[in-house]
Motif scaffolding. Structure first.
Motif, PDB file in Angstrom:
ATOM      1  N   LEU A  46      -5.682  -2.980  -2.101  1.00 35.88           N
ATOM      2  CA  LEU A  46      -4.619  -3.726  -3.223  1.00 35.88           C
ATOM      3  C   LEU A  46      -4.888  -2.711  -4.239  1.00 35.88           C
ATOM      4  O   LEU A  46      -3.656  -2.638  -5.194  1.00 35.88           O
ATOM      5  CB  LEU A  46      -5.723  -5.044  -3.461  1.00 35.88           C
ATOM      6  CG  LEU A  46      -5.052  -5.811  -2.898  1.00 35.88           C
ATOM      7  CD1 LEU A  46      -5.681  -7.555  -2.577  1.00 35.88           C
ATOM      8  CD2 LEU A  46      -3.225  -6.100  -3.030  1.00 35.88           C
ATOM      9  N   SER A  47      -6.053  -2.647  -4.396  1.00 37.10           N
ATOM     10  CA  SER A  47      -6.487  -1.538  -5.210  1.00 37.10           C
ATOM     11  C   SER A  47      -5.271  -0.412  -5.552  1.00 37.10           C
ATOM     12  O   SER A  47      -4.848  -0.215  -7.028  1.00 37.10           O
ATOM     13  CB  SER A  47      -7.728  -0.604  -5.550  1.00 37.10           C
ATOM     14  OG  SER A  47      -8.563  -1.836  -5.953  1.00 37.10           O
ATOM     15  N   ASP A  48      -4.385  -0.078  -4.958  1.00 34.35           N
ATOM     16  CA  ASP A  48      -3.360   1.328  -4.444  1.00 34.35           C
ATOM     17  C   ASP A  48      -2.093   0.112  -5.141  1.00 34.35           C
ATOM     18  O   ASP A  48      -1.374   1.103  -5.916  1.00 34.35           O
ATOM     19  CB  ASP A  48      -3.181   1.747  -3.273  1.00 34.35           C
ATOM     20  CG  ASP A  48      -4.640   2.484  -2.925  1.00 34.35           C
ATOM     21  OD1 ASP A  48      -4.904   3.674  -3.397  1.00 34.35           O
ATOM     22  OD2 ASP A  48      -4.980   2.275  -1.779  1.00 34.35           O
ATOM     23  N   VAL A  49      -2.107  -1.059  -4.793  1.00 34.20           N
ATOM     24  CA  VAL A  49      -0.955  -1.571  -4.857  1.00 34.20           C
ATOM     25  C   VAL A  49      -1.054  -1.776  -6.806  1.00 34.20           C
ATOM     26  O   VAL A  49       0.425  -1.203  -6.990  1.00 34.20           O
ATOM     27  CB  VAL A  49      -0.848  -2.623  -4.356  1.00 34.20           C
ATOM     28  CG1 VAL A  49       0.684  -4.048  -5.084  1.00 34.20           C
ATOM     29  CG2 VAL A  49      -0.348  -2.940  -2.603  1.00 34.20           C
ATOM     30  N   LYS A  50      -2.470  -2.140  -6.765  1.00 35.14           N
ATOM     31  CA  LYS A  50      -2.017  -2.227  -8.445  1.00 35.14           C
ATOM     32  C   LYS A  50      -2.077  -1.209  -9.479  1.00 35.14           C
ATOM     33  O   LYS A  50      -1.253  -0.995 -10.650  1.00 35.14           O
ATOM     34  CB  LYS A  50      -3.802  -3.061  -9.084  1.00 35.14           C
ATOM     35  CG  LYS A  50      -3.896  -2.422 -10.160  1.00 35.14           C
ATOM     36  CD  LYS A  50      -5.573  -2.979 -10.668  1.00 35.14           C
ATOM     37  CE  LYS A  50      -5.767  -2.969 -12.518  1.00 35.14           C
ATOM     38  NZ  LYS A  50      -7.142  -2.836 -12.833  1.00 35.14           N
ATOM     39  N   ALA A  51      -2.308   0.394  -8.523  1.00 40.68           N
ATOM     40  CA  ALA A  51      -1.534   1.394  -9.383  1.00 40.68           C
ATOM     41  C   ALA A  51      -0.384   1.711  -9.333  1.00 40.68           C
ATOM     42  O   ALA A  51      -0.077   2.492 -10.374  1.00 40.68           O
ATOM     43  CB  ALA A  51      -3.016   2.328  -8.266  1.00 40.68           C
ATOM     44  N   LEU A  52       0.319   1.485  -8.573  1.00 37.92           N
ATOM     45  CA  LEU A  52       1.871   0.801  -8.706  1.00 37.92           C
ATOM     46  C   LEU A  52       2.477   0.313  -9.757  1.00 37.92           C
ATOM     47  O   LEU A  52       3.307   1.062  -9.873  1.00 37.92           O
ATOM     48  CB  LEU A  52       2.244   1.001  -7.352  1.00 37.92           C
ATOM     49  CG  LEU A  52       1.639   1.485  -5.755  1.00 37.92           C
ATOM     50  CD1 LEU A  52       2.498   0.919  -4.781  1.00 37.92           C
ATOM     51  CD2 LEU A  52       2.443   2.968  -6.456  1.00 37.92           C
ATOM     52  N   VAL A  53       1.864  -0.952  -9.916  1.00 34.37           N
ATOM     53  CA  VAL A  53       1.708  -1.579 -10.733  1.00 34.37           C
ATOM     54  C   VAL A  53       2.092  -1.219 -12.386  1.00 34.37           C
ATOM     55  O   VAL A  53       2.886  -0.257 -12.677  1.00 34.37           O
ATOM     56  CB  VAL A  53       1.641  -2.837 -10.927  1.00 34.37           C
ATOM     57  CG1 VAL A  53       1.982  -3.940 -12.078  1.00 34.37           C
ATOM     58  CG2 VAL A  53       2.317  -3.378  -9.135  1.00 34.37           C
ATOM     59  N   MET A  54       0.985  -0.067 -12.021  1.00 35.60           N
ATOM     60  CA  MET A  54       0.478   0.110 -13.307  1.00 35.60           C
ATOM     61  C   MET A  54       1.325   1.536 -13.883  1.00 35.60           C
ATOM     62  O   MET A  54       1.111   1.595 -15.074  1.00 35.60           O
ATOM     63  CB  MET A  54      -0.781   0.860 -13.644  1.00 35.60           C
ATOM     64  CG  MET A  54      -1.879  -0.468 -13.448  1.00 35.60           C
ATOM     65  SD  MET A  54      -1.624  -1.755 -14.558  1.00 35.60           S
ATOM     66  CE  MET A  54      -2.260  -1.011 -15.846  1.00 35.60           C
ATOM     67  N   ARG A  55       2.077   2.082 -12.796  1.00 35.89           N
ATOM     68  CA  ARG A  55       3.041   3.502 -13.305  1.00 35.89           C
ATOM     69  C   ARG A  55       4.083   3.173 -12.951  1.00 35.89           C
ATOM     70  O   ARG A  55       5.233   3.835 -12.936  1.00 35.89           O
ATOM     71  CB  ARG A  55       2.622   4.454 -11.881  1.00 35.89           C
ATOM     72  CG  ARG A  55       0.770   5.138 -11.864  1.00 35.89           C
ATOM     73  CD  ARG A  55       1.368   6.408 -11.154  1.00 35.89           C
ATOM     74  NE  ARG A  55       1.959   6.010  -9.366  1.00 35.89           N
ATOM     75  CZ  ARG A  55       0.657   6.164  -8.566  1.00 35.89           C
ATOM     76  NH1 ARG A  55      -0.620   5.624  -9.285  1.00 35.89           N
ATOM     77  NH2 ARG A  55       1.029   5.188  -7.515  1.00 35.89           N
ATOM     78  N   ALA A  56       4.505   1.568 -12.450  1.00 36.09           N
ATOM     79  CA  ALA A  56       6.079   1.060 -12.469  1.00 36.09           C
ATOM     80  C   ALA A  56       6.813   1.448 -11.986  1.00 36.09           C
ATOM     81  O   ALA A  56       7.782   1.907 -11.521  1.00 36.09           O
ATOM     82  CB  ALA A  56       6.229   0.873 -13.745  1.00 36.09           C
ATOM     83  N   GLU A  57       6.371   1.543 -10.238  1.00 38.75           N
ATOM     84  CA  GLU A  57       7.008   2.494  -9.781  1.00 38.75           C
ATOM     85  C   GLU A  57       7.755   0.805  -8.619  1.00 38.75           C
ATOM     86  O   GLU A  57       6.486   0.232  -8.293  1.00 38.75           O
ATOM     87  CB  GLU A  57       6.094   3.633  -8.368  1.00 38.75           C
ATOM     88  CG  GLU A  57       5.495   4.186  -9.130  1.00 38.75           C
ATOM     89  CD  GLU A  57       4.432   5.372  -7.931  1.00 38.75           C
ATOM     90  OE1 GLU A  57       4.840   5.273  -6.850  1.00 38.75           O
ATOM     91  OE2 GLU A  57       4.062   5.824  -8.142  1.00 38.75           O
ATOM     92  N   PRO A  58       9.035   0.772  -8.239  1.00 42.62           N
ATOM     93  CA  PRO A  58       9.492  -0.003  -7.089  1.00 42.62           C
ATOM     94  C   PRO A  58       8.971  -0.055  -6.369  1.00 42.62           C
ATOM     95  O   PRO A  58       9.206   0.584  -5.391  1.00 42.62           O
ATOM     96  CB  PRO A  58      10.711   0.289  -8.180  1.00 42.62           C
ATOM     97  CG  PRO A  58      10.546   2.108  -7.903  1.00 42.62           C
ATOM     98  CD  PRO A  58       9.140   2.695  -8.677  1.00 42.62           C
ATOM     99  N   PHE A  59       8.700  -0.856  -5.630  1.00 41.27           N
ATOM    100  CA  PHE A  59       7.838  -1.798  -4.831  1.00 41.27           C
ATOM    101  C   PHE A  59       8.314  -3.035  -3.506  1.00 41.27           C
ATOM    102  O   PHE A  59       8.178  -4.058  -4.926  1.00 41.27           O
ATOM    103  CB  PHE A  59       6.248  -1.129  -4.112  1.00 41.27           C
ATOM    104  CG  PHE A  59       5.965  -2.066  -5.313  1.00 41.27           C
ATOM    105  CD1 PHE A  59       5.649  -3.447  -4.403  1.00 41.27           C
ATOM    106  CD2 PHE A  59       5.322  -1.979  -6.849  1.00 41.27           C
ATOM    107  CE1 PHE A  59       3.990  -3.466  -5.159  1.00 41.27           C
ATOM    108  CE2 PHE A  59       4.461  -2.857  -7.157  1.00 41.27           C
ATOM    109  CZ  PHE A  59       4.048  -3.868  -6.321  1.00 41.27           C
TER     110      PHE A  59
END
Length: 180
Positions: A46-59
């Motif tokens: 989940l921390s990795d997914v949070k990092a995606l959110v923080m970088r505004a990467e679409p997923f």
């Protein structure tokens, strides 16, 4: 971002890249609650997914068996972890008020109102950050201490405009015209 490499790479479900369209990273959620990033061919947290959110990467997060979109559930899980891990963003009163809107006739309007106001606030924050690139943390702190009403006046004006638009949408949904 790679927590544990998978034994073999799974085929990517990501959209094919086209001119100007960002590729949407696909994350599969398995019954054992593990998350598999098809882009990096690895299990993530989940921390990795949070990092995606923080970088505004679409997923998008999909159930590995059914293909059901689980993105909202994963985002809510991240929010829950953040709320219980440190200083909460939402007060109990605010959470109770949000809960009261579920099933209420105003639920759709409240959701779009909150979303729009958060977007306005994010845009204000971005503009302020761009203008403050040259400021040191100390100068920024002095500026914010001296200017909060000025810095926030644009936000409040935008918020009032968004509220007025919401009122107009509600009235028109009920077929009521406001006298001018």
């Amino acid at each position: 971002m790679q927590s544990t490499k998978a034994n073999q790479a799974e085929p990517s479900d990501a959209e094919s890249p086209s001119a100007g369209t960002p590729t949407v990273r696909v994350i599969k959620k398995y019954p054992n609650r593990r998350l598999y990033d098809t882009d990096s061919s690895s299990y993530i947290t989940l921390s990795d997914v949070k990092a995606l959110v923080m970088r505004a990467e679409p997923f998008v997060v999909r159930d590995a068996k059914t293909g059901e979109d689980l993105t909202r559930a994963i985002l809510l899980q991240i929010i829950l972890e953040e709320e219980t891990a440190g200083v909460p963003l939402f007060s109990e009163k605010m959470l109770a008020n949000i809960i009261r809107f579920y099933g209420h006739a105003m639920q759709d309007f409240m959701g779009s109102y909150l979303e729009r106001n958060l977007q306005i606030f994010m845009e204000l924050q971005q503009k302020m950050a761009e203008q403050a690139k040259e400021l040191t943390p100390e100068l920024w702190q002095q500026f914010m201490a001296a200017q909060p009403p000025l810095a926030m006046s644009h936000f409040f004006a935008q918020q009032q405009k968004a509220f007025a638009q919401m009122q107009e949408q509600m009235l028109s949904a009920f077929g009521i015209k406001r006298p001018h």
